[in-house]
Write an enzyme that holds these catalytic residues in place. Structure first.
Site, PDB file in Angstrom:
ATOM      1  N   GLU A 269       9.328  10.118  -8.178  1.00 13.36           N
ATOM      2  CA  GLU A 269      10.025  10.407  -6.914  1.00 13.36           C
ATOM      3  C   GLU A 269      10.975   9.279  -6.527  1.00 13.36           C
ATOM      4  O   GLU A 269      12.038   9.536  -5.971  1.00 13.36           O
ATOM      5  CB  GLU A 269       9.009  10.621  -5.785  1.00 13.36           C
ATOM      6  N   VAL A 270      10.550   8.044  -6.742  1.00 15.37           N
ATOM      7  CA  VAL A 270      11.347   6.895  -6.311  1.00 15.37           C
ATOM      8  C   VAL A 270      11.869   6.185  -7.566  1.00 15.37           C
ATOM      9  O   VAL A 270      11.073   5.681  -8.373  1.00 15.37           O
ATOM     10  CB  VAL A 270      10.506   5.927  -5.455  1.00 15.37           C
TER      11      VAL A 270
ATOM     12  N   ARG B 241       0.834  -1.202   0.000  1.00 17.87           N
ATOM     13  CA  ARG B 241       0.000   0.000   0.000  1.00 17.87           C
ATOM     14  C   ARG B 241       0.871   1.254   0.000  1.00 17.87           C
ATOM     15  O   ARG B 241       1.890   1.316   0.693  1.00 17.87           O
ATOM     16  CB  ARG B 241      -0.934   0.002   1.216  1.00 17.87           C
ATOM     17  N   ASP B 242       0.443   2.235  -0.811  1.00 19.84           N
ATOM     18  CA  ASP B 242       1.151   3.514  -0.851  1.00 19.84           C
ATOM     19  C   ASP B 242       1.004   4.203   0.506  1.00 19.84           C
ATOM     20  O   ASP B 242      -0.088   4.241   1.082  1.00 19.84           O
ATOM     21  CB  ASP B 242       0.594   4.399  -1.969  1.00 19.84           C
ATOM     22  N   ILE B 243       2.093   4.733   1.013  1.00 21.27           N
ATOM     23  CA  ILE B 243       2.104   5.356   2.333  1.00 21.27           C
ATOM     24  C   ILE B 243       1.295   6.653   2.349  1.00 21.27           C
ATOM     25  O   ILE B 243       0.903   7.134   3.411  1.00 21.27           O
ATOM     26  CB  ILE B 243       3.570   5.600   2.767  1.00 21.27           C
TER      27      ILE B 243
ATOM     28  N   HIS C 290       7.651   1.351 -10.401  1.00 18.22           N
ATOM     29  CA  HIS C 290       6.448   1.011  -9.644  1.00 18.22           C
ATOM     30  C   HIS C 290       5.248   1.425 -10.461  1.00 18.22           C
ATOM     31  O   HIS C 290       5.225   2.480 -11.082  1.00 18.22           O
ATOM     32  CB  HIS C 290       6.420   1.673  -8.261  1.00 18.22           C
TER      33      HIS C 290
ATOM     34  N   ASN D  87       5.053   6.532 -13.348  1.00 18.92           N
ATOM     35  CA  ASN D  87       5.806   7.752 -13.607  1.00 18.92           C
ATOM     36  C   ASN D  87       7.263   7.404 -13.898  1.00 18.92           C
ATOM     37  O   ASN D  87       7.819   6.476 -13.301  1.00 18.92           O
ATOM     38  CB  ASN D  87       5.737   8.682 -12.394  1.00 18.92           C
TER      39      ASN D  87
HETATM   40  P1  AMP Z   1       6.229   8.393  -7.851  1.00 20.46           P
HETATM   41  O1  AMP Z   1       6.017   9.870  -7.818  1.00 20.46           O
HETATM   42  O2  AMP Z   1       5.484   7.713  -8.958  1.00 20.46           O
HETATM   43  O3  AMP Z   1       7.695   8.027  -7.807  1.00 20.46           O
HETATM   44  O4  AMP Z   1       5.536   7.832  -6.532  1.00 20.46           O
HETATM   45  C1  AMP Z   1       6.222   7.400  -5.401  1.00 20.46           C
HETATM   46  C2  AMP Z   1       5.179   6.927  -4.430  1.00 20.46           C
HETATM   47  O5  AMP Z   1       5.810   6.186  -3.412  1.00 20.46           O
HETATM   48  C3  AMP Z   1       4.375   8.043  -3.754  1.00 20.46           C
HETATM   49  O6  AMP Z   1       2.986   7.843  -4.038  1.00 20.46           O
HETATM   50  C4  AMP Z   1       4.690   7.853  -2.273  1.00 20.46           C
HETATM   51  O7  AMP Z   1       3.588   8.133  -1.453  1.00 20.46           O
HETATM   52  C5  AMP Z   1       5.101   6.401  -2.220  1.00 20.46           C
HETATM   53  N1  AMP Z   1       5.994   6.034  -1.121  1.00 20.46           N
HETATM   54  C6  AMP Z   1       7.140   6.637  -0.761  1.00 20.46           C
HETATM   55  N2  AMP Z   1       7.693   5.986   0.276  1.00 20.46           N
HETATM   56  C7  AMP Z   1       6.890   4.929   0.564  1.00 20.46           C
HETATM   57  C8  AMP Z   1       6.922   3.876   1.516  1.00 20.46           C
HETATM   58  N3  AMP Z   1       7.916   3.774   2.416  1.00 20.46           N
HETATM   59  N4  AMP Z   1       5.929   2.971   1.518  1.00 20.46           N
HETATM   60  C9  AMP Z   1       4.917   3.072   0.627  1.00 20.46           C
HETATM   61  N5  AMP Z   1       4.834   4.040  -0.305  1.00 20.46           N
HETATM   62  C10 AMP Z   1       5.798   4.961  -0.339  1.00 20.46           C
END
Ligand code: AMP
Length: 126
Positions: A104-105, A34-36, A109, A96
């Site tokens: 962001e990550v 689940r997204d945090i 995903h 993304n």
């Molecule tokens: P993106 O902008 O597509 O890279 O989205 C990154 C997503 O990762 C965001 O929706 C964040 O809320 C989610 N996220 C970041 N850290 C965590 C975590 N530790 N556990 C779950 N989701 C996360």
């Protein structure tokens, strides 16, 4: 240009068990959690276990087994969370990538988002 991967990203840490996650599904090659910071009643992230930064990186370098597993995991998450189009009201998948995609990550995903009306797909850039 060769693809690169930063193994210090937060999803790599989740895969190594260094930080916790709310797992929805784990398969041989994929993990869903689940997204945090959920943006809708259903907001699950599905990631490959392998070191791929973006969808195009994954499509270029992942094995057939990883690609099949990942796609089936996404479909299974849709069914498990009740948003699948055959029984639920539908969903949106988002992957993304890079700066313009506002990723962001830097570990591939796919966001599985649903549970209410999501509105139009994109907002214009400002
Ligand atoms: P993106 O902008 O597509 O890279 O989205 C990154 C997503 O990762 C965001 O929706 C964040 O809320 C989610 N996220 C970041 N850290 C965590 C975590 N530790 N556990 C779950 N989701 C996360």
């Amino acid at each position: 240009m060769a693809y690169t991967y930063d193994d210090q990203n937060i999803f790599a840490k989740i895969l190594r068990g260094e930080i916790p996650n709310d797992t929805v599904l784990e398969t041989e090659h994929s993990l869903a959690f689940r997204d945090i910071n959920a943006q809708a009643p259903t907001h699950v992230l599905v990631i490959p276990k392998g070191p791929y930064a973006t969808f195009d990186h994954f499509a270029a370098e992942a094995s057939d087994a990883e690609i099949v597993d990942f796609n089936r995991a996404i479909g299974e998450v849709c069914r498990m969370t009740g948003v699948a189009a055959d029984r639920g009201d539908g969903y949106r998948l988002i992957a993304n990538a890079g700066a313009d995609g506002v990723q962001e990550v830097p570990h591939l995903h796919v966001h599985v988002i649903g549970g209410h009306m999501l509105g139009r797909m994109l907002q214009p850039a400002r």
